[in-house]
Write a protein that holds these residues in place. Sequence first.
Motif, PDB file in Angstrom:
ATOM      1  N   THR A 130      -5.292 -29.079 -21.003  1.00  0.00           N
ATOM      2  CA  THR A 130      -5.723 -28.405 -20.137  1.00  0.00           C
ATOM      3  C   THR A 130      -7.191 -28.253 -20.590  1.00  0.00           C
ATOM      4  O   THR A 130      -7.161 -27.257 -22.053  1.00  0.00           O
ATOM      5  CB  THR A 130      -4.299 -27.074 -20.839  1.00  0.00           C
ATOM      6  OG1 THR A 130      -5.215 -26.375 -19.683  1.00  0.00           O
ATOM      7  CG2 THR A 130      -4.224 -27.322 -21.803  1.00  0.00           C
ATOM      8  N   VAL A 131      -7.180 -26.604 -20.284  1.00  0.00           N
ATOM      9  CA  VAL A 131      -8.770 -26.721 -19.979  1.00  0.00           C
ATOM     10  C   VAL A 131      -8.754 -24.302 -19.851  1.00  0.00           C
ATOM     11  O   VAL A 131      -8.634 -23.913 -18.945  1.00  0.00           O
ATOM     12  CB  VAL A 131     -10.163 -26.699 -19.106  1.00  0.00           C
ATOM     13  CG1 VAL A 131     -11.242 -25.900 -20.260  1.00  0.00           C
ATOM     14  CG2 VAL A 131     -10.160 -28.232 -19.996  1.00  0.00           C
ATOM     15  N   GLU A 132      -8.802 -24.245 -21.001  1.00  0.00           N
ATOM     16  CA  GLU A 132      -8.887 -22.066 -20.779  1.00  0.00           C
ATOM     17  C   GLU A 132     -10.336 -21.564 -20.881  1.00  0.00           C
ATOM     18  O   GLU A 132     -10.934 -21.918 -21.630  1.00  0.00           O
ATOM     19  CB  GLU A 132      -7.792 -21.787 -21.764  1.00  0.00           C
ATOM     20  CG  GLU A 132      -6.283 -22.162 -21.287  1.00  0.00           C
ATOM     21  CD  GLU A 132      -5.344 -21.488 -22.920  1.00  0.00           C
ATOM     22  OE1 GLU A 132      -6.270 -21.043 -23.246  1.00  0.00           O
ATOM     23  OE2 GLU A 132      -3.995 -20.783 -22.028  1.00  0.00           O
ATOM     24  N   GLU A 148     -12.134 -23.348 -23.986  1.00  0.00           N
ATOM     25  CA  GLU A 148     -11.838 -24.518 -25.087  1.00  0.00           C
ATOM     26  C   GLU A 148     -10.513 -25.257 -23.623  1.00  0.00           C
ATOM     27  O   GLU A 148      -9.852 -25.338 -22.841  1.00  0.00           O
ATOM     28  CB  GLU A 148     -10.260 -23.750 -25.781  1.00  0.00           C
ATOM     29  CG  GLU A 148      -9.757 -24.481 -26.560  1.00  0.00           C
ATOM     30  CD  GLU A 148      -8.984 -23.497 -27.859  1.00  0.00           C
ATOM     31  OE1 GLU A 148      -9.176 -24.184 -28.925  1.00  0.00           O
ATOM     32  OE2 GLU A 148      -8.129 -23.063 -27.202  1.00  0.00           O
ATOM     33  N   ALA A 149     -10.437 -26.164 -24.453  1.00  0.00           N
ATOM     34  CA  ALA A 149      -9.763 -27.713 -24.024  1.00  0.00           C
ATOM     35  C   ALA A 149      -9.029 -28.398 -25.146  1.00  0.00           C
ATOM     36  O   ALA A 149      -9.892 -28.874 -26.018  1.00  0.00           O
ATOM     37  CB  ALA A 149     -11.016 -28.442 -23.463  1.00  0.00           C
ATOM     38  N   GLN A 150      -8.029 -28.660 -24.089  1.00  0.00           N
ATOM     39  CA  GLN A 150      -6.780 -29.421 -25.085  1.00  0.00           C
ATOM     40  C   GLN A 150      -5.972 -30.638 -24.899  1.00  0.00           C
ATOM     41  O   GLN A 150      -5.763 -30.503 -23.557  1.00  0.00           O
ATOM     42  CB  GLN A 150      -6.259 -28.800 -26.275  1.00  0.00           C
ATOM     43  CG  GLN A 150      -5.714 -27.841 -25.927  1.00  0.00           C
ATOM     44  CD  GLN A 150      -4.524 -26.611 -26.642  1.00  0.00           C
ATOM     45  OE1 GLN A 150      -4.466 -26.923 -27.796  1.00  0.00           O
ATOM     46  NE2 GLN A 150      -4.543 -26.037 -25.519  1.00  0.00           N
ATOM     47  N   ILE A 151      -6.059 -30.867 -25.242  1.00  0.00           N
ATOM     48  CA  ILE A 151      -4.904 -32.410 -24.540  1.00  0.00           C
ATOM     49  C   ILE A 151      -3.222 -31.947 -24.906  1.00  0.00           C
ATOM     50  O   ILE A 151      -2.329 -31.177 -25.454  1.00  0.00           O
ATOM     51  CB  ILE A 151      -4.933 -33.395 -25.686  1.00  0.00           C
ATOM     52  CG1 ILE A 151      -6.128 -33.884 -26.334  1.00  0.00           C
ATOM     53  CG2 ILE A 151      -3.939 -34.816 -25.320  1.00  0.00           C
ATOM     54  CD1 ILE A 151      -7.312 -34.408 -24.966  1.00  0.00           C
ATOM     55  N   LEU A 152      -3.025 -32.419 -23.199  1.00  0.00           N
ATOM     56  CA  LEU A 152      -1.722 -31.722 -23.105  1.00  0.00           C
ATOM     57  C   LEU A 152      -0.413 -33.099 -23.557  1.00  0.00           C
ATOM     58  O   LEU A 152       0.661 -33.385 -23.558  1.00  0.00           O
ATOM     59  CB  LEU A 152      -1.256 -31.466 -21.895  1.00  0.00           C
ATOM     60  CG  LEU A 152      -1.314 -30.488 -21.343  1.00  0.00           C
ATOM     61  CD1 LEU A 152      -1.515 -29.563 -19.879  1.00  0.00           C
ATOM     62  CD2 LEU A 152      -1.087 -28.867 -22.444  1.00  0.00           C
ATOM     63  N   ARG A 153      -1.220 -34.653 -22.857  1.00  0.00           N
ATOM     64  CA  ARG A 153      -0.132 -35.622 -23.271  1.00  0.00           C
ATOM     65  C   ARG A 153      -1.733 -36.630 -23.033  1.00  0.00           C
ATOM     66  O   ARG A 153      -2.405 -36.561 -21.964  1.00  0.00           O
ATOM     67  CB  ARG A 153      -0.298 -35.786 -21.852  1.00  0.00           C
ATOM     68  CG  ARG A 153       1.275 -37.069 -21.991  1.00  0.00           C
ATOM     69  CD  ARG A 153       1.878 -37.482 -20.468  1.00  0.00           C
ATOM     70  NE  ARG A 153       2.721 -38.410 -20.563  1.00  0.00           N
ATOM     71  CZ  ARG A 153       2.213 -39.910 -19.892  1.00  0.00           C
ATOM     72  NH1 ARG A 153       1.131 -39.959 -20.152  1.00  0.00           N
ATOM     73  NH2 ARG A 153       2.766 -40.614 -20.465  1.00  0.00           N
ATOM     74  N   LYS A 154      -1.046 -37.563 -23.845  1.00  0.00           N
ATOM     75  CA  LYS A 154      -1.761 -39.089 -24.197  1.00  0.00           C
ATOM     76  C   LYS A 154      -1.164 -40.187 -24.577  1.00  0.00           C
ATOM     77  O   LYS A 154      -0.581 -40.104 -24.847  1.00  0.00           O
ATOM     78  CB  LYS A 154      -2.831 -38.795 -25.454  1.00  0.00           C
ATOM     79  CG  LYS A 154      -3.774 -40.115 -25.870  1.00  0.00           C
ATOM     80  CD  LYS A 154      -4.277 -39.808 -26.707  1.00  0.00           C
ATOM     81  CE  LYS A 154      -4.714 -40.930 -27.149  1.00  0.00           C
ATOM     82  NZ  LYS A 154      -4.862 -41.382 -28.761  1.00  0.00           N
ATOM     83  N   GLY A 155      -1.628 -40.827 -23.162  1.00  0.00           N
ATOM     84  CA  GLY A 155      -0.816 -42.241 -22.903  1.00  0.00           C
ATOM     85  C   GLY A 155      -1.663 -43.197 -22.822  1.00  0.00           C
ATOM     86  O   GLY A 155      -2.855 -43.298 -23.349  1.00  0.00           O
ATOM     87  N   PRO A 191      -7.722 -33.213 -30.280  1.00  0.00           N
ATOM     88  CA  PRO A 191      -8.345 -32.731 -30.617  1.00  0.00           C
ATOM     89  C   PRO A 191      -8.763 -31.995 -29.514  1.00  0.00           C
ATOM     90  O   PRO A 191      -8.302 -31.113 -28.516  1.00  0.00           O
ATOM     91  CB  PRO A 191      -9.667 -33.948 -29.935  1.00  0.00           C
ATOM     92  CG  PRO A 191      -8.411 -35.613 -29.997  1.00  0.00           C
ATOM     93  CD  PRO A 191      -7.636 -34.824 -29.800  1.00  0.00           C
ATOM     94  N   ARG A 192     -10.004 -30.683 -30.132  1.00  0.00           N
ATOM     95  CA  ARG A 192      -9.884 -29.680 -29.529  1.00  0.00           C
ATOM     96  C   ARG A 192     -11.620 -29.375 -28.893  1.00  0.00           C
ATOM     97  O   ARG A 192     -12.429 -29.955 -30.249  1.00  0.00           O
ATOM     98  CB  ARG A 192      -9.371 -28.545 -30.320  1.00  0.00           C
ATOM     99  CG  ARG A 192      -8.219 -28.054 -29.781  1.00  0.00           C
ATOM    100  CD  ARG A 192      -7.949 -27.152 -30.553  1.00  0.00           C
ATOM    101  NE  ARG A 192      -6.247 -26.856 -31.033  1.00  0.00           N
ATOM    102  CZ  ARG A 192      -5.518 -26.349 -30.292  1.00  0.00           C
ATOM    103  NH1 ARG A 192      -5.651 -25.050 -29.601  1.00  0.00           N
ATOM    104  NH2 ARG A 192      -4.485 -25.583 -30.428  1.00  0.00           N
ATOM    105  N   VAL A 193     -11.657 -29.157 -27.964  1.00  0.00           N
ATOM    106  CA  VAL A 193     -13.315 -28.714 -27.200  1.00  0.00           C
ATOM    107  C   VAL A 193     -13.501 -27.702 -27.194  1.00  0.00           C
ATOM    108  O   VAL A 193     -12.764 -27.138 -26.173  1.00  0.00           O
ATOM    109  CB  VAL A 193     -14.082 -29.820 -26.495  1.00  0.00           C
ATOM    110  CG1 VAL A 193     -15.386 -29.484 -26.003  1.00  0.00           C
ATOM    111  CG2 VAL A 193     -13.722 -31.785 -26.361  1.00  0.00           C
ATOM    112  N   THR A 194     -14.336 -26.996 -27.259  1.00  0.00           N
ATOM    113  CA  THR A 194     -14.911 -24.860 -27.694  1.00  0.00           C
ATOM    114  C   THR A 194     -15.777 -25.659 -27.441  1.00  0.00           C
ATOM    115  O   THR A 194     -17.481 -25.729 -27.878  1.00  0.00           O
ATOM    116  CB  THR A 194     -14.942 -24.755 -28.766  1.00  0.00           C
ATOM    117  OG1 THR A 194     -15.179 -25.078 -30.086  1.00  0.00           O
ATOM    118  CG2 THR A 194     -13.093 -24.969 -28.914  1.00  0.00           C
TER     119      THR A 194
END
Length: 172
Positions: free
Chosen positions: A145-147, A131-138, A64-67
């Motif tokens: 991370t959010v840019e 924009e946010a995206q997943i770096l690691r999901k456990g 997933p990405r959230v923008t």
Amino acid sequence: MPPPVPPEERRKPSPEESLEWTQRFFRGLGVDAPLPASADRPDAYSALVRGIISSAAVSASPDPRVTCTLAVSASATNAYNTLHGGAVAAVAEAVGMACARAAAGDKEMFLGELSTAYLSAARLNSQVEVEAQILRKGRSVVVTTVEFRLKDTKKLCYTSRATFYVMPVASL
């Protein structure tokens, strides 16, 4: 000056006391204006962050990405007429949480750590793409991370990394 009160003896102030203390704090800074009516709402912080963010979208991809787009208004700027660092952190938390929830499902989670690098300033009246995206999901942790990039030049202004911990489900 009286000695400080130990933490175990402190009491939570009433809403009236809290409002009075907040107004006294602002008067000490030289601001003698009443607080907005929305400050009395229990979700005042969430409403403030939602007021800064516009046009949020979540991608349907496996990662997933959230923008969203952030308009830098006078209410979210500092003395230099640039986006306030606290507003950057608040938006990073909200957008990162939305991304983490999109990845982990409707699980209860909380923010454990947030780090932000302030690389460049976003000026008043500019548009910022977030924009946010997943770096690691456990199983018990999600790292996002959010840019923050200026919409017209795509220049990277701020970058944040947020660690969210998934609350364990109690089994009885």
